[in-house]
Structure formats: structure tokens, C-alpha cells
Design an enzyme around this catalytic site. Structure first.
Site, PDB file in Angstrom:
ATOM      1  N   ALA A  69       0.816  -1.211   0.000  1.00 41.49           N
ATOM      2  CA  ALA A  69       0.000   0.000   0.000  1.00 41.49           C
ATOM      3  C   ALA A  69       0.854   1.267   0.000  1.00 41.49           C
ATOM      4  O   ALA A  69       0.436   2.300  -0.515  1.00 41.49           O
ATOM      5  CB  ALA A  69      -0.933  -0.006   1.204  1.00 41.49           C
ATOM      6  N   THR A  70       2.048   1.186   0.566  1.00 40.19           N
ATOM      7  CA  THR A  70       2.914   2.378   0.552  1.00 40.19           C
ATOM      8  C   THR A  70       3.178   2.783  -0.896  1.00 40.19           C
ATOM      9  O   THR A  70       2.980   3.947  -1.276  1.00 40.19           O
ATOM     10  CB  THR A  70       4.245   2.078   1.286  1.00 40.19           C
ATOM     11  OG1 THR A  70       3.935   1.794   2.655  1.00 40.19           O
ATOM     12  CG2 THR A  70       5.213   3.237   1.194  1.00 40.19           C
ATOM     13  N   GLN A 178      -7.258  -0.492   5.856  1.00 39.31           N
ATOM     14  CA  GLN A 178      -7.775  -1.073   7.100  1.00 39.31           C
ATOM     15  C   GLN A 178      -9.276  -1.390   7.041  1.00 39.31           C
ATOM     16  O   GLN A 178      -9.847  -1.852   8.031  1.00 39.31           O
ATOM     17  CB  GLN A 178      -7.473  -0.142   8.293  1.00 39.31           C
ATOM     18  CG  GLN A 178      -5.990   0.082   8.541  1.00 39.31           C
ATOM     19  CD  GLN A 178      -5.241  -1.179   8.982  1.00 39.31           C
ATOM     20  OE1 GLN A 178      -5.846  -2.199   9.341  1.00 39.31           O
ATOM     21  NE2 GLN A 178      -3.925  -1.117   8.966  1.00 39.31           N
ATOM     22  N   HIS A 200      -0.945  -7.894   3.210  1.00 36.39           N
ATOM     23  CA  HIS A 200      -0.567  -8.512   4.494  1.00 36.39           C
ATOM     24  C   HIS A 200      -1.484  -8.122   5.656  1.00 36.39           C
ATOM     25  O   HIS A 200      -1.361  -8.647   6.747  1.00 36.39           O
ATOM     26  CB  HIS A 200       0.911  -8.241   4.829  1.00 36.39           C
ATOM     27  CG  HIS A 200       1.246  -6.834   5.216  1.00 36.39           C
ATOM     28  ND1 HIS A 200       1.509  -6.461   6.513  1.00 36.39           N
ATOM     29  CD2 HIS A 200       1.378  -5.706   4.483  1.00 36.39           C
ATOM     30  CE1 HIS A 200       1.816  -5.178   6.553  1.00 36.39           C
ATOM     31  NE2 HIS A 200       1.740  -4.689   5.331  1.00 36.39           N
ATOM     32  N   CYS A 322       4.897   1.358  11.424  1.00 34.40           N
ATOM     33  CA  CYS A 322       5.766   2.038  10.465  1.00 34.40           C
ATOM     34  C   CYS A 322       6.459   3.249  11.087  1.00 34.40           C
ATOM     35  O   CYS A 322       7.448   3.720  10.597  1.00 34.40           O
ATOM     36  CB  CYS A 322       4.957   2.492   9.254  1.00 34.40           C
ATOM     37  SG  CYS A 322       3.773   1.290   8.721  1.00 34.40           S
TER      38      CYS A 322
HETATM   39  N1  PMP Z   1      -2.139   2.709   4.853  1.00 34.14           N
HETATM   40  C1  PMP Z   1      -2.576   2.267   6.041  1.00 34.14           C
HETATM   41  C2  PMP Z   1      -3.842   2.847   6.591  1.00 34.14           C
HETATM   42  C3  PMP Z   1      -1.874   1.299   6.743  1.00 34.14           C
HETATM   43  O1  PMP Z   1      -2.333   0.880   7.926  1.00 34.14           O
HETATM   44  C4  PMP Z   1      -0.687   0.782   6.183  1.00 34.14           C
HETATM   45  C5  PMP Z   1       0.135  -0.281   6.915  1.00 34.14           C
HETATM   46  N2  PMP Z   1       0.511   0.099   8.212  1.00 34.14           N
HETATM   47  C6  PMP Z   1      -0.255   1.267   4.931  1.00 34.14           C
HETATM   48  C7  PMP Z   1      -1.007   2.219   4.302  1.00 34.14           C
HETATM   49  C8  PMP Z   1       1.004   0.755   4.281  1.00 34.14           C
HETATM   50  O2  PMP Z   1       0.824  -0.570   3.848  1.00 34.14           O
HETATM   51  P1  PMP Z   1       2.043  -1.484   3.358  1.00 34.14           P
HETATM   52  O3  PMP Z   1       2.623  -2.087   4.588  1.00 34.14           O
HETATM   53  O4  PMP Z   1       1.400  -2.515   2.473  1.00 34.14           O
HETATM   54  O5  PMP Z   1       2.991  -0.627   2.614  1.00 34.14           O
END
Ligand code: PMP
Length: 371
Positions: A69-70, A178, A200, A322
């Protein structure tokens, strides 16, 4: 171990792992190759694209598989904004976004975009009046999360859609990480220009996710490379990982409503057990996602309590994993209550359909014993 950090990540599903291995064993050729083995692998990939859009009931959308998602959030935000560099445009987000959205906006602000960061109320709900006041014909992007990853607030996306739709040039991006597979949306994702998911968080594998966009959108790729995924997201396609994401999404969606009822009951039980424990405040509103319960233990900084629980192999988080190496008042909790103490003592407890009442009892026991 007693794991209360499902918002940070979840255990890969056995079926998902098995599929991942099978595809790597049997269909490992490059899907861009023009010979038969490549074509077969590419067909598998196209089936993943089709299946994801079908599971989510989407029409006229396309999907780009990403490393999570990042990357998907970056692709959505820069993919739009890079079309408008040095043109004095406005973009809008909220004060409670995940760093993978927030950092993009902060960077774009330095590059000359005018950025509005919407405030939130005590429930964590974004201020729609501020959105109405700041959006105009010069606004090219609004980005808001659907379900907040720290306190679980479910944002009023249907209202946001109505507001953004009045400005045809403006695109709406929703970080749905989420919410997908957990909450039944009260809006139609077909009306959202772009949204992001992460594998994940739904018992899929790490470093995989997707950006789904309206197929009329002119998105600029961020990575430069060959022509895979229309050149918007170049790089050799990992069909096994895409299939794993698809499988995880199918499985979680099939049980979503059943899981929701169970987890909602668990959250209610958790809240009851927390009643009358001195110095404990609940930060998540009652109508937030049942998967997240954020509390503050006012006499103890988050980190101290996390390490205390760790001794009993109970795992909770202070904020987003993160950002966990940076000691600052938790941003979302602070934006809601403007109370530094509450923000530095906040804990995010996140639940799953595999969480049990006994695990909650154990947490409560250790909380009561804490000196
Ligand atoms: N957006 C939200 C709302 C998240 O909770 C997260 C993960 N903590 C991310 C983006 C990033 O996801 P990813 O670990 O797949 O990069």
C-alpha cells in the site's frame, strides 16, 4: 503469544501460502514472454486482475499490483500530482493519514502545491466543512483514508464523494487498507477514483498490494521502466504474489460479515472489562471499526507498557508500526483530543476473528496487576 497487533500485520493464510508456492513451482516463467509458457502465466495474471475487480464489484476500473500500500499510495498521489507540477494547484488530505500518504503531501507542499490538512473531531471524523471551504476548481486531488489505522474511525466517504464530485477535475483517492475485507462499505467503490489495498493486512503476504483506479484516469507512473502493467507500474510481474493477494482478498471477503459480528462482540466485551480501571481512557469511538481499540493508560508512557506486556508475550502497539521508532505524541490521538498526555500514553490494541475472550481476559489481568 497473545497477539493484539493485527493492524500492523496478520498471519499469512495457509491456502494463500500454498497457492504462492504452487505458482512459483509450476508457473514461474515471465508473463511478458511471448512464448507459450509466458502466455500461460500471463493468463493467470489477467485472471487475478479480473477476479479482484469482481470480488470488489467494480466496473470500469483497472488494477495495478504494487509492492504494497505504501507504493500504491505514492503511485496514486504522485501519479496525479506529477501532471500538475509548477501549476499552483491545491491538494487536500487529512491530519490523520498513514505516513505513506502524509509524507507525499508534505513533499508536494515543498514542491509548490498548496496543501490543506483537514482536522478531525473527537471521534477522529474529518471536518467536512473544512473540505467544502478549501476545495475549488484549482483542487486536483483529495486523499483520505477510509478506516483509520490508529483508532479505527470510519470516515464518511459517501459525503466526501458528494463534495468532490462537484469538481470534475479533482480526483478522490481513498486509502482503504484497514477497511477492505473487514468492514462492509456504506459507499460504492465505483464512485472512488482511486483506492489502495494491502495484502498482508488480510492474511496475504507482505510487500504486495494494489492500486485500483477508474480506467479513464490519466495516471503518470512513478517508476520508469519497461511496459509491464501499461508502463504505469513497470517491473517483472510477480504472478504468484498477485495470485496470493487475490486469494487472500477472496477468502477474507467471503467471511467478512461473519467476522465483523464476532469481532464487534469481542470489542464490546473488551470495553466492558476496561470499565472502572483507574487511569484508563478509551480513545476509539464506539462506532469505529471493531478491529481497533485505542486506549490511553494515563500514568504510563506507551513504550513502558508495551515492554511490560511483552514479558507475558502479549503484543500491542503504540501507533503505526511504520512509525514506531520515532518517539512523538501519537498523531491521530493528538489530532482528536489535543492532549499530549493522552497521545504519549496511547496504545493500539487490534483484534482479529481469531482473537478470543480468554486473550482479552489475560490482557485485563496484566493491566490490573501493573504497578
Ligand atoms: N495505509 C494504512 C492505513 C496502513 O495501515 C498501512 C500499513 N501500516 C499502509 C497504508 C502501508 O501498507 P504497506 O505495509 O502494504 O505498505
Amino acid at each position: 503469544m497473545i497477539y493484539f497487533d493485527y493492524t500492523a500485520t496478520s498471519k499469512p493464510n495457509e491456502e494463500v501460502l500454498a497457492l504462492y508456492q504452487k505458482i512459483n513451482a509450476d508457473y514461474w516463467s515471465n508473463p511478458s514472454s511471448i512464448y507459450k509458457a509466458g502466455v500461460i502465466t500471463n493468463n493467470l495474471f489477467q485472471k487475478c486482475e479480473k477476479d479482484i475487480l469482481e470480488v470488489l464489484n467494480l466496473q470500469n476500473k483497472k488494477i495495478y499490483f504494487t509492492s504494497g500500500a505504501t507504493e500504491a499510495n505514492n503511485l496514486a498521489i504522485y501519479g496525479i500530482c506529477n501532471n500538475y507540477l509548477n501549476q499552483d494547484k491545491n491538494i487536500i488530505t487529512t491530519k490523520i493519514e498513514h505516513p505513506s500518504v502524509m509524507s507525499c503531501f508534505e513533499d508536494l507542499e515543498k514542491k509548490g502545491f498548496k496543501v490543506t490538512y483537514l482536522s478531525v473531531d473527537e471521534k477522529g471524523i474529518i471536518n467536512l466543512e473544512e473540505l467544502k471551504q478549501n476545495i475549488n476548481n484549482n483542487t486536483i486531488l483529495v486523499s483520505t483514508m477510509w478506516v483509520n489505522n490508529i483508532v479505527g474511525t470510519i470516515e464518511p466517504i459517501e459525503e466526501v464523494i458528494k463534495i468532490v464530485k462537484q469538481y470534475p477535475r479533482c480526483k478522490l483517492h481513498v486509502d482503504a487498507v484497514q477497511g477492505i475485507g473487514k468492514i462492509k462499505p456504506t459507499f460504492d467503490f465505483n464512485n472512488v477514483d482511486m483506492f489502495t489495498l494491502s495484502s498482508h493486512k488480510i492474511n496475504g503476504l507482505k510487500s504486495s498490494g494494489a492500486l485500483i483506479i477508474n480506467n479513464k484516469i490519466n495516471l503518470q507512473g512513478v517508476l520508469k521502466g519497461a511496459t509491464q502493467q501499461e508502463g504505469i507500474r513497470p517491473g517483472t510481474i510477480d504472478v504468484a504474489l498477485s495470485a496470493a493477494t487475490t486469494k487472500a482478498l477472496k477468502l477474507i471477503t467471503a467471511s467478512r460479515d461473519k467476522h465483523y459480528i464476532y469481532v464487534k462482540e469481542l470489542q464490546k466485551y473488551f470495553r466492558e472489562q476496561l470499565k472502572n480501571i483507574p487511569n484508563v481512557l478509551i480513545n476509539s469511538s464506539e462506532d469505529a471499526s471493531p478491529y481497533i481499540l485505542n486506549i490511553s493508560i494515563l500514568n504510563t508512557e506507551s513504550e513502558t507498557f508495551i515492554h511490560y506486556l511483552e514479558k507475558y508475550e502479549i503484543y500491542v502497539a503504540a501507533g503505526s508500526a511504520c512509525n514506531s521508532k520515532i518517539k512523538k505524541p501519537e498523531k491521530t490521538v493528538y489530532a482528536m483530543f489535543h492532549d499530549e498526555r493522552r497521545a504519549v500514553t496511547s496504545l493500539r490494541i487490534s483484534l482479529s476473528y481469531v482473537t478470543t475472550k480468554e486473550e482479552i481476559d489475560e490482557f485485563i489481568k496484566r493491566l490490573k496487576e501493573f504497578k
